[in-house]
Design a protein around this motif. Structure first.
Motif, short mmCIF file in Angstrom:
data_model
loop_
_atom_site.label_atom_id
_atom_site.label_comp_id
_atom_site.label_asym_id
_atom_site.label_seq_id
_atom_site.Cartn_x
_atom_site.Cartn_y
_atom_site.Cartn_z
N SER A 1 0.82 -1.21 0.00
CA SER A 1 0.00 0.00 0.00
C SER A 1 0.85 1.25 0.00
CB SER A 1 -0.92 0.00 1.23
OG SER A 1 -0.22 0.32 2.42
N GLN A 2 2.05 1.17 0.57
CA GLN A 2 2.94 2.34 0.60
C GLN A 2 3.67 2.51 -0.73
OE1 GLN A 2 2.90 4.38 3.59
NE2 GLN A 2 1.14 3.00 3.52
N ARG A 3 3.97 1.42 -1.39
CA ARG A 3 4.66 1.51 -2.68
C ARG A 3 3.70 1.92 -3.81
NH1 ARG A 3 9.62 -2.20 -4.17
NH2 ARG A 3 10.52 -2.70 -2.14
N PHE A 4 2.47 1.45 -3.73
CA PHE A 4 1.52 1.66 -4.82
C PHE A 4 0.21 2.19 -4.24
CE2 PHE A 4 4.19 -2.09 -5.64
CZ PHE A 4 4.92 -1.63 -6.73
N ALA A 5 0.25 3.43 -3.80
CA ALA A 5 -0.89 4.01 -3.08
C ALA A 5 -2.11 4.16 -3.98
CB ALA A 5 -0.50 5.37 -2.51
N LYS A 6 -3.28 3.91 -3.40
CA LYS A 6 -4.58 4.14 -4.04
C LYS A 6 -4.70 3.40 -5.38
CE LYS A 6 -5.11 8.63 -1.83
NZ LYS A 6 -5.93 8.06 -0.74
N GLN A 7 -4.26 2.14 -5.38
CA GLN A 7 -4.39 1.29 -6.56
C GLN A 7 -4.97 -0.06 -6.15
OE1 GLN A 7 -1.02 1.31 -9.42
NE2 GLN A 7 0.01 2.67 -7.98
N ASN A 8 -5.66 -0.70 -7.09
CA ASN A 8 -6.04 -2.10 -6.89
C ASN A 8 -4.78 -2.95 -7.00
OD1 ASN A 8 -8.79 -1.71 -6.58
ND2 ASN A 8 -9.30 -2.19 -8.68
N ILE A 9 -4.51 -3.74 -5.97
CA ILE A 9 -3.26 -4.51 -5.97
C ILE A 9 -3.52 -5.96 -5.59
CG2 ILE A 9 -0.86 -4.57 -5.20
CD1 ILE A 9 -1.29 -1.82 -3.94
N LEU A 10 -2.96 -6.88 -6.36
CA LEU A 10 -2.82 -8.27 -5.93
C LEU A 10 -1.43 -8.40 -5.33
CD1 LEU A 10 -4.27 -10.53 -8.77
CD2 LEU A 10 -5.39 -9.80 -6.66
N ILE A 11 -1.37 -8.76 -4.06
CA ILE A 11 -0.10 -8.95 -3.38
C ILE A 11 0.14 -10.44 -3.30
CG2 ILE A 11 1.22 -8.53 -1.28
CD1 ILE A 11 -1.80 -6.45 -1.63
N ILE A 12 1.14 -10.92 -4.06
CA ILE A 12 1.33 -12.36 -4.21
C ILE A 12 2.66 -12.79 -3.60
CG2 ILE A 12 1.52 -14.26 -5.86
CD1 ILE A 12 -0.14 -12.58 -7.80
N SER A 13 2.55 -13.62 -2.57
CA SER A 13 3.73 -14.22 -1.95
C SER A 13 3.96 -15.58 -2.61
CB SER A 13 3.52 -14.39 -0.45
OG SER A 13 4.59 -15.10 0.13
N ALA A 14 5.02 -15.66 -3.39
CA ALA A 14 5.31 -16.88 -4.16
C ALA A 14 6.45 -17.63 -3.50
CB ALA A 14 5.65 -16.52 -5.60
#
Length: 244
Positions: A105-118
């Protein structure tokens, strides 16, 4: 001048750490201390743990003995850094997932984000542009998928195959099948998140298989390092979050 804080992320297979601008990775407690022993002694140690309670306790003892410092461990909270957590039972959510969401959220503020731990597990978490952590999915990671097939069947090998359009060997069939399962899970999560407000979805990858998945997503994903540590650093800088 006060020493910088030491940030620690205990994963299923690795221990990652950050001190000032320096990042490191260790496989064992002794290796962690070898890497940290030369750092200026600090009283501010902030951690995030998903591994065993015993390992967490060993790290507590390590820095209590050498630096006379206690470690504060991240707890999942209902909100932090402007992000609202909609997970039903916060005690069920891993703090590493929460820290990664906050880091993204800090790197890509106010965007829809899929955060994927692979990594050992494949975790796909969804964060809306409005700052709502909506939840996510947990599945075996690439290595665990292949290991499980090998262990649960009589003849399937454990080997490194190649991703093929039409696999014509067993190891390629396994590699391709597992990767397609992962890509299918990512695509479904992307479709579901886009439905929230029809905004573009950014895919952020981290973990041991991040580079492999990024290549298969044809440049439509960003691979980052140490997203969990980013979340811890952001909480510390803002004086936010809950710790124990």
């Amino acid at each position: 001048m006060n020493a910088a804080p030491l940030l620690i992320d205990i994963g299923n297979s690795r221990i990652k750490w950050r001190y000032a601008e320096q990042d490191g990775m260790a496989l064992t407690i002794s290796e962690l201390w070898q890497q940290c022993a030369h750092l200026p002694k600090t009283q501010r140690i902030i951690g995030c743990a998903v591994a065993s309670v015993d390992l967490q306790a060993q790290i507590d003892q390590l820095f209590a003995h050498h630096w006379q410092a206690s470690t504060q461990w991240l707890k999942v909270s209902r909100s932090a850094l402007g992000i609202q957590n909609h997970y039903h039972n916060l005690n069920e959510q891993g703090p590493d997932r929460w820290a990664a969401v906050l880091g993204a959220s800090q790197r890509f503020a106010k965007q829809n984000i899929l955060i994927i731990s692979a990594g050992t597990a494949l975790v796909i978490d969804s964060l809306s542009a409005e700052g709502d952590f909506l939840g996510g999915t947990i599945a075996p990671g690439l290595g665990l998928m292949k290991a499980t097939l090998h262990q649960a069947t009589a003849r399937l090998p454990l080997a490194q195959g190649q991703n093929k359009d039409f696999p014509q060997s067993t190891i390629d069939a396994i590699e391709t099948g597992c990767l397609r399962a992962i890509l299918g899970a990512i695509n479904i999560a992307k479709i579901e998140l886009a439905k929230q407000n029809q905004a573009e979805v950014k895919i952020v990858l981290f973990g041991g298989d991040a580079a492999t998945l990024q290549a298969l997503l044809n440049g439509k994903a960003i691979a980052v390092d140490n997203l969990v540590l980013d979340g811890l650093a952001a909480l510390l800088a803002a004086g936010d979050g809950e710790f124990c």
